[in-house]
Design an enzyme around this catalytic site. Structure first.
Site, PDB file in Angstrom:
ATOM      1  CE1 TYR A 153      38.598  22.788  18.749  1.00  0.00           C
ATOM      2  CE2 TYR A 153      41.050  23.574  18.968  1.00  0.00           C
ATOM      3  CZ  TYR A 153      39.533  23.802  19.237  1.00  0.00           C
ATOM      4  OH  TYR A 153      39.348  24.565  20.265  1.00  0.00           O
ATOM      5  CB  ALA A 155      41.754  23.235   9.394  1.00  0.00           C
ATOM      6  CE  LYS A 157      38.091  26.550  17.957  1.00  0.00           C
ATOM      7  NZ  LYS A 157      36.692  27.394  18.245  1.00  0.00           N
TER       8      LYS A 157
END
Length: 257
Positions: A153, A155, A157
């Site tokens: 997650y 990575a 965002k």
């Protein structure tokens, strides 16, 4: 003249709140979601004046043809003034144990989905000469890696924040602004799932994890979807026409940059 906005992943959570806030402010909202029943329920709950006609469309954000069809259809019939890339998923697991399949799926929705839909929206806006606005929902996890059990997650965002800047730079010549919003601990169905996962991984209770989220937030409460929605409304308004390429933190001080 009524302006039209498309909101992805608007069947629940932040997306649903964004759709509701924009409808209240006079926008004509096209609610999209991969879940048709959820999208219909959101549309049914939107306030509408005589000049507003809210709609829904099923959309797999990772499918370029799907995204292009929605963007072009909306642009042709209603005009396209803004697009909010909100759809996202999460799954908690320790980094050493996280299956690569989860990484692939998270990036497919959270990052590829923003690229695919952002490209489709921008192409349609350029074609109809709309000086539009695109807002990508990122996360405070897109600004710091100190987030437990969410490596994939994080990575995705971080990617959204960088992609936002790249889009903003290239689309500026078309007078299209692109910004991202970085929420913190938002009370949504996604958070409820994360509370249960994190409690299990830490060997504690959901109430204790929830309290830790509050303790991490200087304003001493969990974030509401409406807190995010109001900032999105600002970023697609005329008041924000000279803001582009930014990642706006909306997290009650949980992470300050």
């Amino acid at each position: 003249m009524t302006q039209t906005v498309v909101v992805t992943g608007a069947g629940s959570g932040i997306g649903k709140s964004v759709a509701a806030e924009l409808a209240r402010r006079g926008w004509q909202v096209v609610v999209t979601d991969i879940n048709e029943e959820a999208a219909l329920a959101t549309v049914a709950g939107l306030v509408a004046a005589d000049n507003q006609h809210h709609e829904y469309a099923m959309l797999d954000v990772s499918d370029p043809q799907d995204a292009q069809h929605v963007a072009e259809d909306v642009a042709n019939r209603l005009g396209l003034d803004a697009w909010v890339n909100n759809a996202g998923i999460s799954f908690m697991q320790r980094f050493l144990e996280a299956p690569i399949e989860r990484y692939d799926k998270t990036l497919e929705v959270n990052l590829k989905g923003v690229f695919v839909c952002g490209q489709a929206a921008a192409r349609a806006m350029v074609r109809i000469r709309s000086k539009g606005a695109i807002v990508n929902i990122a996360s405070m996890a897109g600004k710091q890696g100190k987030v437990p059990f969410l490596a994939d997650y994080v990575a995705s965002k971080f990617g959204v924040v960088g992609l936002t800047q790249a889009m903003a730079f290239e689309l500026a010549e078309h007078s299209i602004t692109v910004n991202s919003v970085c929420p913190g601990y938002v009370v949504t169905p996604m958070q409820e799932r994360e509370l249960a996962w994190e409690a299990q991984l830490r060997g504690t209770t959901t109430d204790q994890v929830r309290q830790q989220y509050i303790n991490d937030t200087p304003l001493r409460r969990l974030e509401k979807p409406e807190d995010v929605a109001r900032v999105v409304a600002f970023l697609i308004s005329e008041d924000a026409r000279f803001i582009t390429g930014e990642a706006i933190a909306v997290n009650g001080g949980a992470y300050m940059d």
